[in-house]
Each structure stands twice: as structure tokens, then as C-alpha cells.
Design a protein around this motif. Structure first.
Motif, PDB file in Angstrom:
ATOM      1  N   ALA A 189      32.005  67.048 -13.532  1.00  9.72           N
ATOM      2  CA  ALA A 189      32.832  67.058 -12.313  1.00  9.72           C
ATOM      3  C   ALA A 189      33.495  65.700 -12.118  1.00  9.72           C
ATOM      4  O   ALA A 189      34.667  65.633 -11.717  1.00  9.72           O
ATOM      5  CB  ALA A 189      31.983  67.430 -11.100  1.00  9.72           C
ATOM      6  N   ARG A 190      32.771  64.638 -12.390  1.00 10.59           N
ATOM      7  CA  ARG A 190      33.359  63.292 -12.266  1.00 10.59           C
ATOM      8  C   ARG A 190      34.505  63.106 -13.250  1.00 10.59           C
ATOM      9  O   ARG A 190      35.432  62.357 -12.980  1.00 10.59           O
ATOM     10  CB  ARG A 190      32.287  62.227 -12.498  1.00 10.59           C
ATOM     11  CG  ARG A 190      31.365  62.073 -11.316  1.00 10.59           C
ATOM     12  CD  ARG A 190      30.248  61.107 -11.537  1.00 10.59           C
ATOM     13  NE  ARG A 190      30.641  59.945 -12.311  1.00 10.59           N
ATOM     14  CZ  ARG A 190      29.790  59.062 -12.797  1.00 10.59           C
ATOM     15  NH1 ARG A 190      28.501  59.216 -12.596  1.00 10.59           N
ATOM     16  NH2 ARG A 190      30.199  58.025 -13.464  1.00 10.59           N
ATOM     17  N   ALA A 191      34.432  63.814 -14.364  1.00 13.09           N
ATOM     18  CA  ALA A 191      35.498  63.727 -15.365  1.00 13.09           C
ATOM     19  C   ALA A 191      36.672  64.638 -15.026  1.00 13.09           C
ATOM     20  O   ALA A 191      37.640  64.710 -15.775  1.00 13.09           O
ATOM     21  CB  ALA A 191      34.935  64.081 -16.744  1.00 13.09           C
ATOM     22  N   GLY A 192      36.588  65.351 -13.892  1.00 11.55           N
ATOM     23  CA  GLY A 192      37.705  66.171 -13.450  1.00 11.55           C
ATOM     24  C   GLY A 192      37.542  67.665 -13.670  1.00 11.55           C
ATOM     25  O   GLY A 192      38.478  68.423 -13.430  1.00 11.55           O
ATOM     26  N   ASN A 193      36.385  68.105 -14.091  1.00 12.13           N
ATOM     27  CA  ASN A 193      36.161  69.527 -14.337  1.00 12.13           C
ATOM     28  C   ASN A 193      35.869  70.227 -13.009  1.00 12.13           C
ATOM     29  O   ASN A 193      34.779  70.119 -12.461  1.00 12.13           O
ATOM     30  CB  ASN A 193      34.998  69.713 -15.325  1.00 12.13           C
ATOM     31  CG  ASN A 193      34.830  71.147 -15.752  1.00 12.13           C
ATOM     32  OD1 ASN A 193      35.073  72.077 -14.986  1.00 12.13           O
ATOM     33  ND2 ASN A 193      34.394  71.331 -16.988  1.00 12.13           N
ATOM     34  N   GLU A 196      21.995  61.798 -11.031  1.00 10.93           N
ATOM     35  CA  GLU A 196      20.708  62.413 -10.693  1.00 10.93           C
ATOM     36  C   GLU A 196      20.426  62.401  -9.187  1.00 10.93           C
ATOM     37  O   GLU A 196      19.515  63.063  -8.714  1.00 10.93           O
ATOM     38  CB  GLU A 196      19.552  61.746 -11.458  1.00 10.93           C
ATOM     39  CG  GLU A 196      19.316  60.296 -11.115  1.00 10.93           C
ATOM     40  CD  GLU A 196      20.227  59.315 -11.864  1.00 10.93           C
ATOM     41  OE1 GLU A 196      20.061  58.102 -11.646  1.00 10.93           O
ATOM     42  OE2 GLU A 196      21.090  59.757 -12.642  1.00 10.93           O
ATOM     43  N   ARG A 197      21.217  61.685  -8.430  1.00 11.04           N
ATOM     44  CA  ARG A 197      21.031  61.613  -6.979  1.00 11.04           C
ATOM     45  C   ARG A 197      22.081  62.443  -6.230  1.00 11.04           C
ATOM     46  O   ARG A 197      22.356  62.204  -5.066  1.00 11.04           O
ATOM     47  CB  ARG A 197      21.066  60.157  -6.528  1.00 11.04           C
ATOM     48  CG  ARG A 197      19.914  59.342  -7.127  1.00 11.04           C
ATOM     49  CD  ARG A 197      19.788  57.948  -6.598  1.00 11.04           C
ATOM     50  NE  ARG A 197      19.776  57.826  -5.166  1.00 11.04           N
ATOM     51  CZ  ARG A 197      18.708  57.983  -4.382  1.00 11.04           C
ATOM     52  NH1 ARG A 197      17.560  58.299  -4.902  1.00 11.04           N
ATOM     53  NH2 ARG A 197      18.800  57.826  -3.074  1.00 11.04           N
ATOM     54  N   ASN A 225      22.244  71.807 -16.387  1.00  9.30           N
ATOM     55  CA  ASN A 225      21.581  71.131 -15.268  1.00  9.30           C
ATOM     56  C   ASN A 225      22.592  70.393 -14.393  1.00  9.30           C
ATOM     57  O   ASN A 225      23.731  70.157 -14.780  1.00  9.30           O
ATOM     58  CB  ASN A 225      20.457  70.209 -15.759  1.00  9.30           C
ATOM     59  CG  ASN A 225      20.963  68.992 -16.500  1.00  9.30           C
ATOM     60  OD1 ASN A 225      22.044  68.484 -16.229  1.00  9.30           O
ATOM     61  ND2 ASN A 225      20.181  68.505 -17.434  1.00  9.30           N
ATOM     62  N   ASP A 226      22.140  70.046 -13.193  1.00  4.93           N
ATOM     63  CA  ASP A 226      23.030  69.414 -12.214  1.00  4.93           C
ATOM     64  C   ASP A 226      23.585  68.078 -12.693  1.00  4.93           C
ATOM     65  O   ASP A 226      24.736  67.755 -12.408  1.00  4.93           O
ATOM     66  CB  ASP A 226      22.298  69.222 -10.880  1.00  4.93           C
ATOM     67  CG  ASP A 226      22.163  70.517 -10.094  1.00  4.93           C
ATOM     68  OD1 ASP A 226      22.675  71.553 -10.566  1.00  4.93           O
ATOM     69  OD2 ASP A 226      21.556  70.490  -9.014  1.00  4.93           O
ATOM     70  N   ILE A 227      22.791  67.312 -13.412  1.00  2.18           N
ATOM     71  CA  ILE A 227      23.262  65.996 -13.871  1.00  2.18           C
ATOM     72  C   ILE A 227      24.463  66.171 -14.806  1.00  2.18           C
ATOM     73  O   ILE A 227      25.479  65.481 -14.665  1.00  2.18           O
ATOM     74  CB  ILE A 227      22.128  65.208 -14.565  1.00  2.18           C
ATOM     75  CG1 ILE A 227      21.026  64.879 -13.540  1.00  2.18           C
ATOM     76  CG2 ILE A 227      22.663  63.943 -15.211  1.00  2.18           C
ATOM     77  CD1 ILE A 227      19.775  64.292 -14.142  1.00  2.18           C
ATOM     78  N   THR A 228      24.361  67.111 -15.722  1.00  8.13           N
ATOM     79  CA  THR A 228      25.469  67.379 -16.641  1.00  8.13           C
ATOM     80  C   THR A 228      26.696  67.855 -15.870  1.00  8.13           C
ATOM     81  O   THR A 228      27.821  67.437 -16.154  1.00  8.13           O
ATOM     82  CB  THR A 228      25.054  68.438 -17.689  1.00  8.13           C
ATOM     83  OG1 THR A 228      23.888  67.973 -18.372  1.00  8.13           O
ATOM     84  CG2 THR A 228      26.165  68.701 -18.679  1.00  8.13           C
TER      85      THR A 228
END
Length: 190
Positions: A21-25, A75-76, A13-16
Motif C-alpha cells: 500500500a505504501r508503494a501505491g497499491n 507492523e504497527r 499478512n498485514d505487514i506485506t
């Protein structure tokens, strides 16, 4: 923990994906942008129409890559993405109001003609495109997201960060305005 990218299931899902992505992936970020690309392009097309729409979308992608770690509420993501797009459009408008060397196209940048394929002639299709272009921006946004991207009311409300009632209201007004504009041109209902 390894420096190798995490393997991402396409059903993630997008939240995951935002958290990853925030962790650099980078792969997670690519999937997020791919999943949201069509509605993002349609939304951009409803805000401004010109041959360089890809420039705005490229700037949006760059901004997302640079700022994804500032998104506090994963989630936003869609609302955040829509805000970034709107800001890029505003910046483009400011720049090109001063510089009239880039022509603005009156035709909508639509992915295909399925939206007006039931009409008899190219002339009628062109009239529908012009009528859509005459709608206020807020109505044009919901109309395009509903009929071009086939999003539900709740998805549109999420993307634009408005209530479902507002989506319904804007769609009602857009349809009514479209009917009036097309009636003026003696075009039957779509």
C-alpha cells in the motif's frame, strides 16, 4: 516493473499489505481496511455513538489513503489506525460541542444483538447497552473489542498499544462495573 497492480493473495499478512500500500497499491490498501473494518467500527462505537459514525470512518479511510506512506513501521499498522480513529473522534467532538444540531444517540452502534442475546427481554438488553455506555471509555474499548469482535488479549493490546496486563486489568474493571450497574437494575448476570 509494471504499472499493473500486484496480485494479492487473501492470505497475505498485514505487514506485506502495508508495504504494498505504501508503494501505491490501492488493492492492498482496500484489503487492509476491509480486514480491520469490524474492530475499527466497534472501537469507534465505543468512543462515540451517533447516527453519523460512518462520517468518522470515512474520514479515517481518507486519512489512511493520504498518509499510508508516512507509516514507518508496517507492523504497527493497527495501532496507527487506532490513533487516526481517536483523532477523528476528537475532531468530531470538538466540532459538535460547538454545533449542537447533530443529535448524539445514547444507544450503542452494535453490529448485532449476539452480545446480549442470552437476556430474556428487550428491556434487559437495553439496560445492558446503557450500562456499557456508562463505562469509562478505556473500559468500554476493551470490553467491545473482547466481546463484540472476539479479539484475544494480545490482539487488543496491539490495537490499543497497551500491555496485555492493562487489557486484563481494564476488562476486569469493566466486568465488575457492569455487574454493579446491572445489579442496580435487578438484572441477572449475563
Amino acid at each position: 516493473m509494471s504499472d499493473l497492480p500486484q496480485i494479492i493473495n487473501t492470505d497475505t499478512n498485514d505487514i506485506t499489505l502495508v508495504v504494498q500500500a505504501r508503494a501505491g497499491n490501492r488493492h492492498a490498501l482496500e484489503i487492509l481496511l476491509e480486514r480491520n473494518w469490524i474492530w475499527l467500527r466497534v472501537l469507534a462505537g465505543s468512543l462515540i455513538n451517533f447516527d453519523g459514525i460512518d462520517d468518522i470512518l470515512q474520514n479515517v479511510c481518507i486519512r489512511v489513503m493520504l498518509k499510508i506512506n508516512t507509516l514507518r513501521e508496517p507492523e504497527r499498522f493497527r495501532q496507527w489506525l487506532a490513533v487516526i480513529l481517536r483523532r477523528e473522534v476528537i475532531n468530531w467532538r470538538k466540532k459538535h460541542q460547538r454545533d449542537r444540531t447533530v443529535p448524539i444517540n445514547d444507544e450503542l452502534d452494535l453490529p448485532d444483538d449476539s452480545f446480549v442475546s442470552g437476556l430474556d427481554s428487550d428491556l434487559n438488553q437495553s439496560a445492558v447497552y446503557r450500562a456499557i455506555r456508562l463505562l469509562p471509555e478505556s473500559q468500554r474499548e476493551v470490553l467491545m473489542l473482547k466481546y463484540m469482535c472476539e479479539h484475544s488479549y494480545s490482539q487488543i493490546a496491539e490495537i490499543l498499544d497497551i500491555s496485555i496486563a492493562s487489557v486484563q486489568n481494564r476488562l476486569f474493571r469493566a466486568r465488575r462495573q457492569m455487574a454493579l450497574l446491572l445489579e442496580e437494575r435487578n438484572i441477572q448476570k449475563i
